[in-house]
Scaffold this motif. Sequence first.
Motif, PDB file in Angstrom:
ATOM      1  N   GLU A   1     -26.780  32.254 136.602  1.00  0.00           N
ATOM      2  CA  GLU A   1     -27.825  31.265 136.380  1.00  0.00           C
ATOM      3  C   GLU A   1     -28.998  31.439 137.342  1.00  0.00           C
ATOM      4  O   GLU A   1     -30.152  31.182 136.986  1.00  0.00           O
ATOM      5  CB  GLU A   1     -27.235  29.858 136.518  1.00  0.00           C
ATOM      6  CG  GLU A   1     -28.205  28.725 136.253  1.00  0.00           C
ATOM      7  CD  GLU A   1     -28.709  28.698 134.820  1.00  0.00           C
ATOM      8  OE1 GLU A   1     -29.817  28.192 134.591  1.00  0.00           O
ATOM      9  OE2 GLU A   1     -27.985  29.188 133.936  1.00  0.00           O
ATOM     10  N   GLY A   2     -28.725  31.892 138.551  1.00  0.00           N
ATOM     11  CA  GLY A   2     -29.791  32.060 139.520  1.00  0.00           C
ATOM     12  C   GLY A   2     -30.836  33.070 139.103  1.00  0.00           C
ATOM     13  O   GLY A   2     -31.977  33.035 139.578  1.00  0.00           O
TER      14      GLY A   2
ATOM     15  N   GLN B   1      -8.897  42.010 143.942  1.00  0.00           N
ATOM     16  CA  GLN B   1      -9.822  41.306 144.828  1.00  0.00           C
ATOM     17  C   GLN B   1     -10.558  40.207 144.076  1.00  0.00           C
ATOM     18  O   GLN B   1     -10.825  40.318 142.892  1.00  0.00           O
ATOM     19  CB  GLN B   1     -10.876  42.268 145.391  1.00  0.00           C
ATOM     20  CG  GLN B   1     -10.371  43.629 145.800  1.00  0.00           C
ATOM     21  CD  GLN B   1     -10.584  44.662 144.710  1.00  0.00           C
ATOM     22  OE1 GLN B   1     -10.498  44.362 143.532  1.00  0.00           O
ATOM     23  NE2 GLN B   1     -10.847  45.879 145.125  1.00  0.00           N
ATOM     24  N   LEU B   2     -10.882  39.139 144.801  1.00  0.00           N
ATOM     25  CA  LEU B   2     -11.881  38.177 144.353  1.00  0.00           C
ATOM     26  C   LEU B   2     -13.191  38.550 145.026  1.00  0.00           C
ATOM     27  O   LEU B   2     -13.236  38.727 146.246  1.00  0.00           O
ATOM     28  CB  LEU B   2     -11.482  36.746 144.718  1.00  0.00           C
ATOM     29  CG  LEU B   2     -10.360  36.124 143.894  1.00  0.00           C
ATOM     30  CD1 LEU B   2     -10.040  34.728 144.411  1.00  0.00           C
ATOM     31  CD2 LEU B   2     -10.746  36.058 142.426  1.00  0.00           C
ATOM     32  N   ILE B   3     -14.247  38.679 144.242  1.00  0.00           N
ATOM     33  CA  ILE B   3     -15.511  39.226 144.738  1.00  0.00           C
ATOM     34  C   ILE B   3     -16.608  38.194 144.555  1.00  0.00           C
ATOM     35  O   ILE B   3     -16.772  37.654 143.456  1.00  0.00           O
ATOM     36  CB  ILE B   3     -15.876  40.519 143.981  1.00  0.00           C
ATOM     37  CG1 ILE B   3     -14.739  41.543 144.100  1.00  0.00           C
ATOM     38  CG2 ILE B   3     -17.186  41.109 144.496  1.00  0.00           C
ATOM     39  CD1 ILE B   3     -14.807  42.635 143.074  1.00  0.00           C
ATOM     40  N   TYR B   4     -17.350  37.922 145.628  1.00  0.00           N
ATOM     41  CA  TYR B   4     -18.519  37.059 145.532  1.00  0.00           C
ATOM     42  C   TYR B   4     -19.733  37.931 145.234  1.00  0.00           C
ATOM     43  O   TYR B   4     -20.154  38.734 146.072  1.00  0.00           O
ATOM     44  CB  TYR B   4     -18.704  36.252 146.812  1.00  0.00           C
ATOM     45  CG  TYR B   4     -17.627  35.212 147.008  1.00  0.00           C
ATOM     46  CD1 TYR B   4     -17.669  34.024 146.291  1.00  0.00           C
ATOM     47  CD2 TYR B   4     -16.562  35.432 147.871  1.00  0.00           C
ATOM     48  CE1 TYR B   4     -16.678  33.073 146.431  1.00  0.00           C
ATOM     49  CE2 TYR B   4     -15.567  34.480 148.017  1.00  0.00           C
ATOM     50  CZ  TYR B   4     -15.632  33.304 147.299  1.00  0.00           C
ATOM     51  OH  TYR B   4     -14.641  32.372 147.443  1.00  0.00           O
ATOM     52  N   GLN B   5     -20.271  37.774 144.035  1.00  0.00           N
ATOM     53  CA  GLN B   5     -21.400  38.588 143.599  1.00  0.00           C
ATOM     54  C   GLN B   5     -22.686  38.123 144.296  1.00  0.00           C
ATOM     55  O   GLN B   5     -22.773  36.981 144.752  1.00  0.00           O
ATOM     56  CB  GLN B   5     -21.574  38.482 142.083  1.00  0.00           C
ATOM     57  CG  GLN B   5     -20.377  38.943 141.276  1.00  0.00           C
ATOM     58  CD  GLN B   5     -20.240  40.441 141.223  1.00  0.00           C
ATOM     59  OE1 GLN B   5     -19.145  40.971 141.161  1.00  0.00           O
ATOM     60  NE2 GLN B   5     -21.347  41.150 141.251  1.00  0.00           N
ATOM     61  N   GLU B   6     -23.681  38.984 144.336  1.00  0.00           N
ATOM     62  CA  GLU B   6     -25.022  38.670 144.858  1.00  0.00           C
ATOM     63  C   GLU B   6     -24.982  38.219 146.309  1.00  0.00           C
ATOM     64  O   GLU B   6     -25.843  37.465 146.763  1.00  0.00           O
ATOM     65  CB  GLU B   6     -25.698  37.573 143.996  1.00  0.00           C
ATOM     66  CG  GLU B   6     -25.596  37.776 142.502  1.00  0.00           C
ATOM     67  CD  GLU B   6     -26.412  38.949 142.008  1.00  0.00           C
ATOM     68  OE1 GLU B   6     -27.192  39.532 142.786  1.00  0.00           O
ATOM     69  OE2 GLU B   6     -26.269  39.303 140.833  1.00  0.00           O
TER      70      GLU B   6
ATOM     71  N   LEU C   1     -20.407  24.939 141.682  1.00  0.00           N
ATOM     72  CA  LEU C   1     -19.887  24.503 142.968  1.00  0.00           C
ATOM     73  C   LEU C   1     -20.204  25.481 144.083  1.00  0.00           C
ATOM     74  O   LEU C   1     -20.025  25.176 145.254  1.00  0.00           O
ATOM     75  CB  LEU C   1     -18.366  24.310 142.880  1.00  0.00           C
ATOM     76  CG  LEU C   1     -17.892  23.292 141.842  1.00  0.00           C
ATOM     77  CD1 LEU C   1     -16.371  23.211 141.848  1.00  0.00           C
ATOM     78  CD2 LEU C   1     -18.497  21.923 142.113  1.00  0.00           C
ATOM     79  N   ARG C   2     -20.639  26.693 143.734  1.00  0.00           N
ATOM     80  CA  ARG C   2     -21.006  27.686 144.743  1.00  0.00           C
ATOM     81  C   ARG C   2     -22.324  28.324 144.349  1.00  0.00           C
ATOM     82  O   ARG C   2     -22.730  28.272 143.196  1.00  0.00           O
ATOM     83  CB  ARG C   2     -19.907  28.734 144.913  1.00  0.00           C
ATOM     84  CG  ARG C   2     -19.504  29.407 143.627  1.00  0.00           C
ATOM     85  CD  ARG C   2     -18.394  30.427 143.858  1.00  0.00           C
ATOM     86  NE  ARG C   2     -17.171  29.795 144.322  1.00  0.00           N
ATOM     87  CZ  ARG C   2     -16.242  29.323 143.497  1.00  0.00           C
ATOM     88  NH1 ARG C   2     -16.414  29.414 142.183  1.00  0.00           N
ATOM     89  NH2 ARG C   2     -15.164  28.751 143.962  1.00  0.00           N
ATOM     90  N   SER C   3     -22.986  28.934 145.312  1.00  0.00           N
ATOM     91  CA  SER C   3     -24.337  29.438 145.067  1.00  0.00           C
ATOM     92  C   SER C   3     -24.357  30.764 144.333  1.00  0.00           C
ATOM     93  O   SER C   3     -25.379  31.127 143.756  1.00  0.00           O
ATOM     94  CB  SER C   3     -25.086  29.585 146.404  1.00  0.00           C
ATOM     95  OG  SER C   3     -24.374  30.429 147.292  1.00  0.00           O
ATOM     96  N   GLU C   4     -23.261  31.517 144.348  1.00  0.00           N
ATOM     97  CA  GLU C   4     -23.220  32.809 143.678  1.00  0.00           C
ATOM     98  C   GLU C   4     -22.026  32.887 142.727  1.00  0.00           C
ATOM     99  O   GLU C   4     -21.024  32.177 142.899  1.00  0.00           O
ATOM    100  CB  GLU C   4     -23.108  33.959 144.704  1.00  0.00           C
ATOM    101  CG  GLU C   4     -24.291  34.106 145.623  1.00  0.00           C
ATOM    102  CD  GLU C   4     -24.152  33.255 146.874  1.00  0.00           C
ATOM    103  OE1 GLU C   4     -23.033  32.762 147.117  1.00  0.00           O
ATOM    104  OE2 GLU C   4     -25.153  33.072 147.585  1.00  0.00           O
ATOM    105  N   PRO C   5     -22.108  33.753 141.720  1.00  0.00           N
ATOM    106  CA  PRO C   5     -20.959  33.943 140.827  1.00  0.00           C
ATOM    107  C   PRO C   5     -19.787  34.579 141.563  1.00  0.00           C
ATOM    108  O   PRO C   5     -19.960  35.267 142.578  1.00  0.00           O
ATOM    109  CB  PRO C   5     -21.505  34.889 139.745  1.00  0.00           C
ATOM    110  CG  PRO C   5     -22.988  34.848 139.874  1.00  0.00           C
ATOM    111  CD  PRO C   5     -23.281  34.540 141.301  1.00  0.00           C
TER     112      PRO C   5
END
Length: 388
Positions: free
Chosen positions: A216-217, A273-278, A261-265
């Motif tokens: 969405e960002g 792994q769980l990966i925080y994109q961007e 609920l969080r700023s990045e996907p």
Amino acid sequence: ANFGQNLLMNYRGGPLYYWVVDANPNTFERAQQLSPTNTNTQNGIEWWLTDADCPTICNYIMVSDAQRFVLAFGVNDYGSATIDPLLVRWSDQEDLAVWTPSITNQAGSYRLSRGSQIVTAIQTRQEILVFTDAAIYSMQYLGAPYVWGFQIMGDNISIMGPNAAITVNNITYWMGVDKFYSYSGRVETLPCTLRQYIFDDINLQQGYQVFAGTNEGYNEIWWFYCSAASTTVDKYVIYNYLERTWYYGTMPRSYWLDSPLRSEPMSAGYGGQLIYQETGNDDGTTTPASPITAYVQSSDFDIGDGYNFGFVWRVIPDLTFRNSTGELTPQCTMTLLPMRNSGSGFNDPQSAAGSSSASIQRIATAPIEEFTGQVYIRVRGRQLIFKV
């Protein structure tokens, strides 16, 4: 699907399961199958005990937002243990244990007529869209005695898999087996400049692995899919619905969630792994972390509708190196690749016309730093490709 604070779930072709939040936060109970014979209790309540007509086999489930019906798509009929892939059934309102229709409740069913199976369903603001492999239906709540009404909104359409559709700003987008679609009250083909590239290199036998997500960002919709030579997801295509542009790349992922609920996907790789994109500058799929190697490359462009050769003799960069904290002197590399014509490959303009096997003989490459004002280069071609 959320049923209040509890969870309702099923695997494709399996029964319905219910997970109840335990009053003790340190106790985690397993989900239990909904059935007329499951008399297990939790906190003294038989959460999983249903009437005799609770579905025993189902392809897809959903809980309607406004009316709180449990909806089962591609499900066994009353008194049958065999799945009917075009049947829709629903429980009584606010009660996932009541499935037998009567004059005192709103449980019921409806069989669709177009296609051979229901692939998926997705909830929008005013309706639920139900996709078969050949049509799209609008499902709307009518109240008693009919409860739910169905209207066909598009025929002769396709959808790649159960997770290939997504709704953004009240418009639903999805990937079909040979094109992309959108629905905003009517079904339309979504123009795609990458259509040939995507559908000439996709494994249709693994179409049910395709899944859509949002970023969405950046006003993006992502579709992850298996390339023709792969049996696991390894590529993606992005549609920017604000700029109406397409771009693509390679990235193995098995899951994607763009949560408010969080700023990045957040995504999942194939290594667990769980990966925080961007986020950050490192590749989170490796241990230890490694730098991300990335580039952006334009499609072929020309000037004067392709009638004229372009001569480039300098580049004036317009870049920012904000947040480039890993290097004392951050830089990028800009490359111009010239072509004499679209069939000649990346050529020196003086090479023989139409030589598709000609190697790249002249490329202009320039390092760009934070305070680079301009770079003098010399390339000439009827078409150019720009790479950063």
